[in-house]
Structures are given as C-alpha cells and as structure tokens.
Motif scaffolding. Sequence first.
Motif, PDB file in Angstrom:
ATOM      1  N   TYR A 132       0.943  -1.093  -0.110  1.00 41.15           N
ATOM      2  CA  TYR A 132      -0.115   0.010   0.052  1.00 41.15           C
ATOM      3  C   TYR A 132       0.949   1.342   0.030  1.00 41.15           C
ATOM      4  O   TYR A 132       0.637   2.336  -0.737  1.00 41.15           O
ATOM      5  CB  TYR A 132      -0.780  -0.049   1.084  1.00 41.15           C
ATOM      6  N   SER A 149       2.262   2.087  -3.383  1.00 38.97           N
ATOM      7  CA  SER A 149       1.390   2.435  -4.136  1.00 38.97           C
ATOM      8  C   SER A 149       1.429   3.926  -3.953  1.00 38.97           C
ATOM      9  O   SER A 149       0.791   4.908  -4.886  1.00 38.97           O
ATOM     10  CB  SER A 149       0.106   1.655  -4.533  1.00 38.97           C
ATOM     11  N   VAL A 150       1.007   4.376  -2.943  1.00 36.00           N
ATOM     12  CA  VAL A 150       0.639   5.609  -2.281  1.00 36.00           C
ATOM     13  C   VAL A 150       1.810   6.516  -2.812  1.00 36.00           C
ATOM     14  O   VAL A 150       1.750   7.620  -3.267  1.00 36.00           O
ATOM     15  CB  VAL A 150       0.611   5.767  -0.820  1.00 36.00           C
ATOM     16  N   SER A 183       0.596   9.071  -5.426  1.00 32.14           N
ATOM     17  CA  SER A 183      -0.328  10.465  -4.742  1.00 32.14           C
ATOM     18  C   SER A 183       0.502  11.578  -5.019  1.00 32.14           C
ATOM     19  O   SER A 183       1.416  11.367  -5.803  1.00 32.14           O
ATOM     20  CB  SER A 183      -0.109  10.219  -3.289  1.00 32.14           C
ATOM     21  N   GLU A 226      -1.381  12.309   1.784  1.00 28.31           N
ATOM     22  CA  GLU A 226      -1.781  10.981   1.717  1.00 28.31           C
ATOM     23  C   GLU A 226      -0.475  10.122   2.225  1.00 28.31           C
ATOM     24  O   GLU A 226      -1.071   8.981   3.053  1.00 28.31           O
ATOM     25  CB  GLU A 226      -2.044  10.487   0.391  1.00 28.31           C
ATOM     26  N   ILE A 227       0.362  10.281   2.200  1.00 31.38           N
ATOM     27  CA  ILE A 227       1.573   9.332   2.849  1.00 31.38           C
ATOM     28  C   ILE A 227       1.457   9.368   4.288  1.00 31.38           C
ATOM     29  O   ILE A 227       1.649   8.381   5.024  1.00 31.38           O
ATOM     30  CB  ILE A 227       2.866   9.747   2.418  1.00 31.38           C
ATOM     31  N   LEU A 283      -1.644   7.418   5.956  1.00 32.30           N
ATOM     32  CA  LEU A 283      -1.290   6.345   5.795  1.00 32.30           C
ATOM     33  C   LEU A 283      -0.336   5.702   7.088  1.00 32.30           C
ATOM     34  O   LEU A 283      -0.593   4.807   7.660  1.00 32.30           O
ATOM     35  CB  LEU A 283      -0.656   5.571   4.557  1.00 32.30           C
TER      36      LEU A 283
END
Lengths: 189, 592
Positions: free
Chosen positions: B208, B211-212, B216, B221-222, B225
């Motif tokens: 995940y 992909s972020v 992103s 977003e990072i 997470l």
Amino acid sequence: MIGLDTLKGNEIELDELRVVISSPDYEFLLHLYNGLQSKKRFEYKGYEFIRRKIVMGEEKKITSSVVIFRTLSPLLIEDEKKIPIAPDDPNYEKHINYLADTILYEYRGRGLYKPLTVRPIRFKKMVIKESNHQFTEKYGEQQHLYFTAYHGLFHMSGEPADLQLLYQLGLSKRRNQGFGMLEVEEVKE
Amino acid sequence: MKVELHMGGWMINMGLVGLYRVFEYGRKHEIISEEHKHSVTVKPWGIELDTEVLPQLPRAYFLYLLEEYSVARRECERLDAYIEQVKNEEQFKNHLTAIKKVISDTGTKIIKYFTHETLESILKQIKEIKKYEQVHQLEEHIRTLKQVYSEPKINEKLTFNYFKHAILKPLFFGQVSFLNVSKNNLDFEGHVEEFYNSYIFPVVNDLYLESVINDSHSMEEISSLLEKQSEYQLFRQLKRAWKKKTLEEVREYVKTEINKCLLFNERLAFYNFEEMVFSPIGVAKDKAFNFSWYFNGEQPRPLSSLAKLVLLFAPIGSTIYYKNEGINEQTERRLYAGFVQTDATFAEVLQKNNHFRELKKKREPFNKIVSQLVQSVKKESEYTVDHLFFLEFFSDYDSKKTHLHYYHLPMYLAHYFKQHADRLDYIKPYDYREQFVQSVLRGADPIHVIYHYLRDCIKNERSTNGPYIAVRERNRILQFKKGVRDMATTDKRVTALFMQGREIRDAIIRSSGSEKKVTSIAYRLLNAAKAGNRKSFMDTLLRIYMSTDRPMSPIFLNALHERDLDFATVANAFIAGLLANQYKEEQEEVQA
C-alpha cells in the motif's frame, strides 16, 4: 631352461624342457598364452614338443635401489665392434649401461632414469655354440656361431623402476635368442 | 491491488508453487471466499496475485498442513498395519511389544495436553494384554483408539506439533513467529492470527505504501497512511524520517536510501535475507559479513516482506520425504525437501513438481521419478530438458547444518533415463539403486557404489545380478555421454565378460569343490580394480586362467588399453560373473 641330462655329440637328451618367458607386457603374454592354449603339439627341426602345463612364475617386486641378480641364462655383452666384454673389463659397466639404456628406450620410450652400477660377485665364462638357417646357408652345417657370455651372480644398483623393468625384459644382447634372463636373488633394503 | 510474482531461483519457485497449492486447496475447500477465487492466477512467468486474498491465506495454509500431515491419519494407518501383523499367532509376541510401544508413545503425547478418561483406561487395559487369546480385545481397543486420535482437537494439536517441529522449524525457518517455542500454546486461531500479524500485515502495508508513494500527489496521503497504521513498527520509523520532507524529497529518499528486494526486484525491501527467512542457506543477520550488500557491512541482503511471505510457503511447494544417506551400516535416515527446477513456464514447473510429489508419495525410486519426469523429452524441448534439475536439501536449524544437492539432468542422461531407467530396477536393495542414480545425476561416476555393492555381495553371498546390471548400466551411461546411442555392441562385451566370469567360477568350483576359493579370488580382483591396479588385476586373471587351463578372451585387454570398455567395467563385470549363483530366475533377468 634346461634340465641337463645327457650329452650325446651335438644333441642333448632330455625328459622334459621348461621354457621360461618373461615380459612386462600383459598384452603380449595374453596372446602368447592363448596361442599356446590353442596348440598342444609343436615341431621343430624334426623334434616334437608336447605342451604340458603353463604356470605363472612368482615375480619379485623390486622396492629398493640395490638388488642382487642371478642370471638364468648367460649375459652377452659386446662392444661396438662386437667383441665380447668380460665382467672384469674396466668398461664392463659402461657397456651394461649403454645396453640397459637402449633396452628401456625401446620398450618405454625413455632410457634409464639413473645410471646403473654393476659389481660382479661371481661370473663364469660360457661359450654358446649356435647356428641358424641363414648362417647354415652361408657357411654350411659344420660351421657354428660362438658367443662368449657370462653366467653368474652380480650386484646392481639403480632406480627401482628401471631395475624392475630390466628384470622383466632381460639384460643382454640377443635377448630374443634366450640370452640375459635374470632372477632376483635378493633385494637389499 | 494486483501484484506480479515472477519466477526466479529455486527458492522463490518453491514458495510460488507452495502458494499456489495452498490457494488451490483453499478454493476447493471453500476456505477462500467466492469473490476471491480468481485472486491467484498462473501466468507463464509466475503468479499474478490479488492482494485482497492475502488475509485468507493463513487459514488455508494451516488447514492444508493439517490435512497433509494429519497425525490421526498416519497413526490409524499404522495401527491398521500392526493389527494385521498381530493376527499372526506365531509372531504375536514380537508384534505385541511393538504395538504397545507405539500406542503408549502416542498416548503419553496426548495425555500431556488433554485429560482423556477413555484414553487413559485403554492405555491401562492394553498393558494387561499378554496372550494371543486376547487379540479380539486388542482389536476392540485399537478401534476406540482410532476414534480418539481422530478427535479434531487431538489431531490438530499433534499434527501442529509434528509439522512445526519436525518440518517447518528444522528444515526451513528456525524459531520465527508462530514457530517460536513461546507460541506452543496457541490454538488454531492463535496460529492464524500470528501468521497474519507477522507476515500478511507487513505485506499489505508495504504494498500500500509503495502504491501511495508512486501515485499520490501530495505528502498528506503518505502521512495519513503512516499515521493510520502506526502500530506497524516500520511506519513509525518512516514517519520520523519523513517528518519534514516534501513529496519529492520522500521519493528521492525511497530511490536512494531504500534497497530493492533481492527476489522481487521492483519491490521495496524493508527486511533482510537472513536465517529466519529461509534457514537452509540464510545466515544470522549480524554474522553475515560475507553476504553484505554493496560492500556495506551493516546491510545484509535486502528482502521485501512479500518475498518473505512467499518463502514461508516453500515447505508446501517442495516435496518432503525421508531418505537414507550413506551406504551399509553407516546409513542415516533424514528428512529431505526436494524440488524440480526448470526454465519452463510456471505451469510446467507446477506440473512437474506435482508429479514429483505424487511419485514420491508412492515411494517410487529415484530413477523412476527421473524417467517419468523426462517422458516428455522431445527434440523441440531439448532446451528445457537441458535446464531441468533436481534439488534437495536436508537442513537442521539447531545444529546449523545444511546438505544441499543439485542434480542436473544433461541431455544424454535424459535420453538414457527415458530409454533405460526401468533396467535400474534390478539393482536391489533399493539403497544401492538410489545411491547409483544420485551419483549419476550429480555427474559423478557411480563406480564407488558398484564397489560397495560387489563387496556386499561377496560378504553376504547375495545374488550378483544387481551388480552386473549396475555395471552394464554404468557402461551404457558412459557410452551415452560419448554420444553412442546403440548399445548392442557394448552390451555384448559386458555380457561376454560376465559369462567369462561364470565359466571360470564353474571351473574353479569343479576343480576345488568349494566356494571359498572363488570368494578369495573375487576379493583380490576387487581390491585390484578399486585401487586401479591394472597390472595386479591382469596378473591374478592370468593365473586363474592358467590354473583352469583355458584360453583367455582378448576382451580382457581392455583392462589395459581401454579401447572398447573401461578398466572398471571389465573388472566389475567379470567379478559379478565370478560371484553369480546359478539360479534360473537370474538368467531370465540377465537377458533384460
């Protein structure tokens, strides 16, 4: 070799005859053995031979560089001019070395690893009287070849591998006529 | 999210095969839910995996192992076999002792974990059985015992103990995660959870995160997470490291500071290839100086959590079997993991290994397995066959010991096995055949096996048909290696030597009336052959022939010049003949 019984003129009378053949080459020995196996009766100059038993002799292993050899058949050593050399000749050792070197070179493509030293212990002169068909054709039945050879015991040192091969091959001129067969009397430690 | 798992070295292939097997098993038994039944798909290059299915894998993993290694099943089969033997009145006493031992061994193991009145009373009653008249009672008890063993709780506990402590730990991983002794009390669900936490959870998060980072457009977003999964140790570290960085800087950091995975090259590696990941060839992290990455002593070889997970499936991807090592009295029985590796598509690797496993389960000897696996050898697939190899290893985590064997299958051997492998069946006992085939596969000369074999035959007066076949097959293999495909002439030579041996044997026995002389000659010849002493061999041979007054076949000259046959073949074929007892059945087999 001859179990000598009685001598009648130019003939020897025997009950049996033992032939010793020595060679380092198993291939030769195998073919020889198979040949003897396939033929039991031989004729030679009007004499008849019946093959009896074939046995393999005990071969001694030469592990050290000094051995005492006994001759089973006389040694014939000659110089370049085909004059026989006696064991007490100062050049005897030189001629033996030349001969041994040639014999080994012929067999294995390499002569002596190390020069031989020869010390006679006891030698007896022996003159061999012989003939062959070529000689007879040229000189007639009455004439003979004479070879001055020596029979006895001697001390020899050299490379063990050389000594082993000479033991198997014989050391003399005219080996194929039966000269120069050796037996190991003693391997010195 | 879909991830591509590409094939690579045998290690990762083992894992992929295992993963696929577990998934298939899960799908068939509806452990994997309907919506995910297409999550694992076979591609020519490997497996395509939908990560959504990952949380369902641990359950399938353990259920698979539970079925594969069911102790209840094994014990019941064992008891069935024993009860058959015990019915034989004459042998009753012997078998009774054995059966009592087996029952009490398993019984004590169960009582250690469970209180079980029925079991305890049966164990007591079985001790009372002493006479053959009580055999029906014994049968009755065994029937009850089989039920006890099959109780799910008991079977589960014993089976878990077995595959964890006899297979997973010593052979593959050591004491990692659910294999640690402190986790011994866990029940089934506990194991599933432990598996999830230490293997699945990191993979899900790592993938995940990757992909972020790639997709992103902002740092938020990072950060969110990392925030959300703060119980993941790794994320807490990254959070600290990336605190004041921009997206560009983070991407730069990932590019320069984080290694890529050794086995799946495009994945980020937050772990290391070390002992606990795959113990047969892994080394403890702080001791792996000579395995350091980029000459950096601090950094062992980097590995992604994904690769770590895949390797956890290796025990299921490989075939596990017992194997005797060593010859004669020095044999040791060891548990081996084996695998068939080829350069072909994943489907073929899978198929070959499934086949391999089936054959091993049927206890097929190695030569059969090899010959069956190469049945598909055709001209057009020569490349594949050229790259087919077997691999097997024994490993013991506690003593830090691994035996790893590669058996390559070059073209000439593939052809040989295809045509002649069934001939090797005449090599009995089985151990010699196995040794023979394995040294051939290792590219070594099996001659030492033959020497042992012949010696064994002289000593124990065994039939020498086997050694004769071994000599002939060894010669055939040598011929194949040279490119000769027609065996008629050289087989004839070997047979001729064998027959010579037999004739001489007859002649010696006729003249001396005893076997002893033959035995002593055989020993002498064997010693000469083993030492490579051609002269001494020929010497002995000439003497034998002279004493029997027979001509000696010129074929023996090969012992000297080796024009048609090598010395060892000449010597051993003759010795085998010399030792041959003349039974009728043998002669038939020899014609093979």
